[in-house]
Design an enzyme around this catalytic site. Structure first.
Site, PDB file in Angstrom:
ATOM      1  N   SER A 185     -76.980  43.386 -24.875  1.00  0.00           N
ATOM      2  CA  SER A 185     -76.662  43.625 -26.282  1.00  0.00           C
ATOM      3  C   SER A 185     -77.067  42.400 -27.247  1.00  0.00           C
ATOM      4  CB  SER A 185     -75.045  43.842 -26.423  1.00  0.00           C
ATOM      5  OG  SER A 185     -74.433  42.528 -25.869  1.00  0.00           O
ATOM      6  N   HIS A 213     -75.849  50.352 -25.183  1.00  0.00           N
ATOM      7  CA  HIS A 213     -76.934  50.053 -26.146  1.00  0.00           C
ATOM      8  C   HIS A 213     -78.021  50.803 -25.737  1.00  0.00           C
ATOM      9  CE1 HIS A 213     -75.064  47.077 -28.570  1.00  0.00           C
ATOM     10  NE2 HIS A 213     -74.505  46.491 -27.584  1.00  0.00           N
ATOM     11  N   LYS A 244     -72.328  53.576 -30.813  1.00  0.00           N
ATOM     12  CA  LYS A 244     -73.627  52.991 -31.305  1.00  0.00           C
ATOM     13  C   LYS A 244     -74.359  54.231 -31.699  1.00  0.00           C
ATOM     14  CE  LYS A 244     -72.707  49.075 -28.847  1.00  0.00           C
ATOM     15  NZ  LYS A 244     -71.457  48.395 -29.685  1.00  0.00           N
TER      16      LYS A 244
HETATM   17  N1  PMP Z   1     -70.166  47.439 -23.773  1.00  0.00           N
HETATM   18  C1  PMP Z   1     -71.255  46.731 -24.676  1.00  0.00           C
HETATM   19  C2  PMP Z   1     -72.393  46.289 -23.794  1.00  0.00           C
HETATM   20  C3  PMP Z   1     -71.106  46.404 -25.850  1.00  0.00           C
HETATM   21  O1  PMP Z   1     -72.114  45.767 -26.533  1.00  0.00           O
HETATM   22  C4  PMP Z   1     -69.869  46.980 -26.601  1.00  0.00           C
HETATM   23  C5  PMP Z   1     -69.720  46.597 -28.240  1.00  0.00           C
HETATM   24  N2  PMP Z   1     -70.407  45.912 -28.653  1.00  0.00           N
HETATM   25  C6  PMP Z   1     -68.893  47.669 -25.855  1.00  0.00           C
HETATM   26  C7  PMP Z   1     -69.133  47.830 -24.493  1.00  0.00           C
HETATM   27  C8  PMP Z   1     -67.594  47.886 -26.571  1.00  0.00           C
HETATM   28  O2  PMP Z   1     -67.829  49.256 -27.232  1.00  0.00           O
HETATM   29  P1  PMP Z   1     -66.904  49.561 -28.388  1.00  0.00           P
HETATM   30  O3  PMP Z   1     -67.319  48.804 -29.513  1.00  0.00           O
HETATM   31  O4  PMP Z   1     -67.518  51.118 -28.670  1.00  0.00           O
HETATM   32  O5  PMP Z   1     -65.434  49.440 -28.095  1.00  0.00           O
END
Ligand code: PMP
Length: 389
Positions: A185, A213, A244
C-alpha cells in the site's frame, strides 16, 4: 507518571505537524464534487490520494443502488449478524464475491481492518506460527498479534528470506500461515505470489493474501495479483476491502476452504460489531458488478498510472520499483515531506503524506493514488506541480 502523561509526546508530534503548515491529519475536505475534484481547505483541488482506483464513488448506478437500499431497508442494521440476523443482501454480496473469486465461500466484514483481524484471529491461535512480510499493513500486524500465534517477519518480498524462515520452523510448518499483500500500500510493488505459492506447497504451509489495493487493478477479471500470477486457486485465504476500488466500506474474505463458514461462530471482529448497512452493501454490489462488466475502467486506470509514474520518473523523483496506481515519491526527510505536501496542497493537489513509523524503512513519502476517473489533463497538472517542488 499518570495515565495521561504519555500524551505529552503525542501533543508534541501534533504541534510539530501544524508548525510546518496544514496538519495532514486534520485537513478538511469542504466539498467533494467528483471522484477526482473537491474543495480542500477552501481551495479547488485535484484529489490524488483517495484509493478510489476505479473512480466509482459518484457513479450514478452505485449512488442509485445506495439510495434505493436506504429507502427500502433503512439506514442501518443496528447490530451484528450474529445477534440481529443477516439481511438477504449480505448473503447475496457473499455469493457474488465467491463467484467472482471462483471459490465456494466468502464472508463479509464491516471494514477491511475488521476482515484482517477477524480472519487472522479465527485462523490462528497459541502454538501456531505466522510468517509476515515486513511491510505488511498495520491491520495484518494487529490481527497476527491479537491471535496469540508466534510471529516471525521475513524481508519484504524476499522469497529467500521466507524460505529460510520456513526451514527453521522444522516440524511446525503445517500450522504456519504466510501473510502477504498482493500490492503493497505504500510503494505499490507486487508480491512474487507464484514463488510464494511454490514455497507454501513445498513446506505444506497456508497462505493469506490481502488484495486491498489490487482488487479491480490486476488480473484479467480484476481479482488481483493472485489472478494475474495464475495462482488464485492456490491461495488459501484472499482478504480485501470495499473501501478502495469499490468506493464503499467493508471487507471480505474468500476461500475454497469450507471452514470459512465456521469463522462466523468464532471470529470476534465479525460477531461483536454491527454488520454493513444496506446502502453500503448495495453500492458495493453495484460497484462489483461494474468492475466485472466494464474492463475499460481498468484500462483507463492503467493509462493514468503509467502517465503519472512516467512523468514523475522523468522529473528524477525516486519512486517505487514499478508503475502502479499507488505511486510513492520518496522524500529526503520528514521535514521535506511536510513542506512539499503543503506546497502541493496550496497548488490545489491533494496527495497522502506517509511518515514513519507507518512506512517501509522508516522513510517519508508523498503517496499518490491514481483513479480511472482522472483526466490526462489532471495527471499533467499533478506532474507539473511536482516539477515545481
Ligand atoms: N489492508 C490494507 C493493505 C490496507 O491498505 C487497508 C487500508 N488502507 C486495509 C487493509 C484496511 O481497509 P479498510 O480501510 O477498508 O478498513
Amino acid at each position: 507518571m499518570s495515565l495521561l502523561d504519555k500524551f505529552t509526546a503525542v501533543q508534541q508530534l501534533k504541534s510539530g505537524l501544524a508548525d510546518t503548515g496544514k496538519d495532514p491529519t486534520t485537513v478538511v475536505f469542504d466539498n467533494i464534487h467528483t471522484a477526482t475534484r473537491g474543495v480542500v481547505e477552501g481551495r479547488e483541488t485535484i484529489l490524488a490520494g483517495t484509493n478510489n482506483y476505479l473512480g466509482l464513488t459518484f457513479d450514478p448506478d452505485c449512488v442509485a443502488a445506495g439510495v434505493e437500499a436506504m429507502q427500502t431497508h433503512g439506514t442501518g442494521t443496528t447490530g451484528s449478524r450474529m445477534a440481529n440476523g443477516s439481511y438477504s443482501t449480505h448473503g447475496k454480496l457473499e455469493a457474488e464475491l465467491a463467484d467472482f473469486y471462483h471459490c465456494e465461500n466468502a464472508m463479509v466484514f464491516s471494514t477491511g481492518y475488521a476482515a484482517n483481524l477477524g480472519v487472522l484471529t479465527a485462523l490462528l491461535g497459541k502454538g501456531d506460527v505466522v510468517l509476515l512480510d515486513a511491510d505488511a499493513h498495520a491491520s495484518l500486524y494487529d490481527g497476527c498479534r491479537m491471535s496469540g500465534a508466534d510471529i516471525f517477519r521475513f524481508k519484504h518480498n524476499d522469497v529467500h528470506s521466507l524460505e529460510r524462515r520456513l526451514e527453521r520452523l522444522e516440524g511446525r510448518t503445517g500450522s504456519c500461515l504466510i501473510v502477504v499483500e498482493g500490492v503493497y500500500s505504500v510503494l505499490g510493488d507486487r508480491a512474487p505470489l507464484a514463488q510464494i505459492v511454490r514455497l507454501k506447497e513445498k513446506f505444506n504451509a497456508s497462505l493469506l493474501v490481502d488484495e486491498a489495493h489490487s482488487l479491480g487493478v490486476y488480473g484479467a477479471s480484476g481479482c488481483g495479483v493472485a489472478e494475474e500470477q495464475g495462482v488464485l486457486n492456490k491461495v488459501d485465504f484472499i482478504v480485501g476491502t470495499f473501501s478502495k476500488s469499490l468506493g464503499a466500506m467493508g471487507g471480505f474474505c474468500a476461500s475454497h476452504h469450507d471452514v470459512l463458514g465456521l469463522f462466523r461462530y468464532v471470529s470476534r471482529p465479525f460477531m461483536f460489531t454491527a454488520s454493513p448497512s444496506p446502502a453500503v452493501v448495495a453500492t458495493t454490489r453495484e460497484a462489483l458488478h461494474q468492475l466485472r462488466t466494464r474492463p475499460g475502467l481498468k484500462d483507463k486506470l492503467w493509462s493514468n498510472a503509467n502517465q503519472l509514474y512516467g512523468g514523475l520518473r522523468e522529473l528524477g523523483f525516486e519512486l517505487g520499483p514499478e508503475a502502479s496506481p499507488v505511486i510513492a515519491v520518496r522524500c529526503r526527510n520528514r521535514e521535506t515531506a511536510l513542506a512539499d505536501w503543503n506546497k502541493l496542497l496550496e497548488a490545489g493537489v491533494y496527495v497522502n503524506m506517509m511518515l514513519p513509523p507507518a512506512t517501509p524503512g522508516g522513510a517519508s513519502f508523498l503517496r499518490c493514488s491514481v483513479s480511472a476517473a482522472h483526466t490526462p489533463e489532471q495527471i499533467s497538472k499533478i506532474i507539473e506541480e511536482f516539477a515545481r517542488l
